[in-house]
Design a protein around this motif. Structure first.
Motif, PDB file in Angstrom:
ATOM      1  N   SER A   8       0.833  -1.207   0.000  1.00  0.00           N
ATOM      2  CA  SER A   8       0.000   0.000   0.000  1.00  0.00           C
ATOM      3  C   SER A   8       0.866   1.255   0.000  1.00  0.00           C
ATOM      4  N   ASN A  57       1.911   1.834  -3.553  1.00  0.00           N
ATOM      5  CA  ASN A  57       0.785   2.301  -4.365  1.00  0.00           C
ATOM      6  C   ASN A  57       0.513   3.780  -4.131  1.00  0.00           C
ATOM      7  N   SER A  58       0.622   4.222  -2.877  1.00  0.00           N
ATOM      8  CA  SER A  58       0.427   5.637  -2.567  1.00  0.00           C
ATOM      9  C   SER A  58       1.513   6.485  -3.223  1.00  0.00           C
TER      10      SER A  58
END
Length: 462
Positions: free
Chosen positions: A33, A36-37
């Protein structure tokens, strides 16, 4: 508009949609995550930067002609832009490595905004200044952002393979989707709202300003070699030494120059190639079709880069060979199909064949960008990344300036033939790069195995 153009566009759109929707877990890389950010933040910024660039492209020549300048004067303006990129590119690249890539990205925004502002003046000297600023900005666009991304990606400890995801998505969105949307938005501003040919440049400034704000508020700084003891000349020497000392870097630079030189030359040739007798062709729609082809290529590249095999060094040989054949089509059709002497009308049969070839070439462009980014991230040393990347652009800009200066003197078939030869040479050099990379990998594995054997044989480790 003829059904032919709609058919080609629809077929390409269907292929892109099918490729994207049919992706399975095998075609995707599992990430975190946090990555992805980070990736999404970069993609937003890169898309805004490319929107600022794409909005201007279709209207530069048109704006100059509206100010009353002829082809010769406009040609000199374009040459000034490429010359500026060639001359100042290595300087701004070295400053980016030394003073910070984030600062260089902000400088790109400011420089390009100033270039857009000069478009409000009909004075030739002011427009020339704008081209010089635009050339500097182009050098930063194609070096500082990628350098910041690679360094920040590694600094945060993300998997090296995940870089290919960001590269392929950046090309899909920035060089594909944003190009199409920017073209449509520019058309609305100029034709529908009748705001004049300067309106796209003002809109570009707004997108660049928004992107700059995001950079200033969310990006951290990273450097190549921030050592104060090294001046620019020392950095140039270091970058040149790195290029000459490592054949992989030398080959990569030659491959990039050959392909991009052919690509930028194609930009000036496709319109007269498709309408040699002033045929009525929808330039904007064809441009959108080319960008859709590029999106198709980047979608294919994302699948290829997600796999361990084939390696990027391997499949790019095929891509360059296909590119070479696709730009040879205008030469082949000129010999096999008798030219029409009728002025005007719709696109000819020869033009239809060439359009298929040009779409194929643009698909290869879509594969090229994320793939060359991947290879640069592997082979170019971090401490001089921006400097070396701008060194690669020097022969490219020289070639484009020569091509622009002689575009009227040389027959179109000769120009396309030269581009085809250059792309074939790129394929040959890519083969050499693959062989050297495999040799280097094999030696590294042998050395690791010898160290492990030595460690096992050492009684002190028992």
């Amino acid at each position: 508009m003829e059904a032919f153009y709609l058919l080609v566009f629809g077929a390409l759109a269907s292929l892109v949609a099918a490729l994207e929707l049919s992706k399975t877990n095998k075609d995707r890389i599992n990430t975190s995550s946090a990555f992805n950010s980070f990736k999404n933040n970069y993609l937003v910024v890169y898309s805004l930067m490319m929107a600022g660039d794409w909005l201007q492209g279709p209207y530069v020549y048109y704006l100059y002609s509206q100010y009353g300048f002829g082809k010769g004067e406009i040609g000199h303006l374009f040459i000034a832009g490429f010359g500026s990129s060639m001359f100042f590119g290595t300087i701004v690249g070295s400053l980016a490595d030394k003073k910070g890539r984030k600062r260089a990205c902000v400088t790109y925004c400011i420089t390009y905004i100033l270039s857009c502002i000069t478009k409000h003046s009909p004075q030739y000297k002011v427009l020339m200044l704008g081209r010089v600023l635009g050339g500097i900005a182009t050098s930063l666009l194609f070096s500082a952002f990628e350098s910041w991304l690679v360094a920040e990606h590694n600094k945060r400890g993300f998997d090296q393979q995940w870089l290919s995801i960001t590269f392929s998505k950046a090309i899909f969105l920035g060089n594909g989707l944003m190009a199409i949307l920017s073209g449509l938005f520019g058309n609305v501003l100029v034709d529908n709202l009748q705001l004049g040919p300067v309106a796209p440049f003002d809109a570009a400034s707004c997108f660049l300003a928004i992107g700059m704000i995001i950079i200033l508020t969310s990006w951290t700084e990273n450097y190549g070699d921030p050592s104060e003891s090294k001046d620019l000349l020392t950095q140039f020497r270091g970058a040149a030494a790195a290029i000459t000392a490592d054949e992989k870097i030398t080959l990569l630079g030659a491959i990039q120059s050959l392909f991009e030189g052919s690509m930028y030359t194609f930009v000036f040739l496709w319109t007269p190639a498709l309408s040699p007798n002033d045929e009525d062709i929808p330039h904007g729609f064809i441009f959108a079709t080319f960008m859709l082809s590029s999106m198709l290529g980047s979608s294919i590249a994302s699948r290829l880069l997600a796999q361990q095999n084939p390696r990027v060094e391997s499949y790019m040989q095929i891509v360059f060979m296909v590119s070479s054949v696709s730009l040879l089509l205008p030469v082949i059709t000129s010999f096999m199909i008798a030219p029409s002497g009728v002025k005007g009308g719709s696109i000819s049969f020869s033009g239809c064949i060439q359009l298929f070839g040009f779409c194929t070439f643009e698909a290869c462009v879509g594969i090229f960008w994320p793939s060359i980014m991947k290879m640069r991230s592997q082979y170019i040393p971090e401490e001089a990344r921006s400097t070396i990347m701008n060194f690669f652009r020097v022969p490219l800009n020289i070639f484009v300036c020569i091509a622009l200066y002689n575009v009227k003197a040389l027959p179109m078939t000769v120009m396309f033939g030269m581009c085809s030869i250059f792309l074939f040479l790129a394929s040959v050099l890519q083969r050499r790069l693959m062989v050297i990379a495999e040799m280097h990998k094999s030696r590294s594995q042998d050395w690791t195995a010898m160290q492990e054997m030595g460690s096992e044989a050492d009684p002190l480790n028992s």
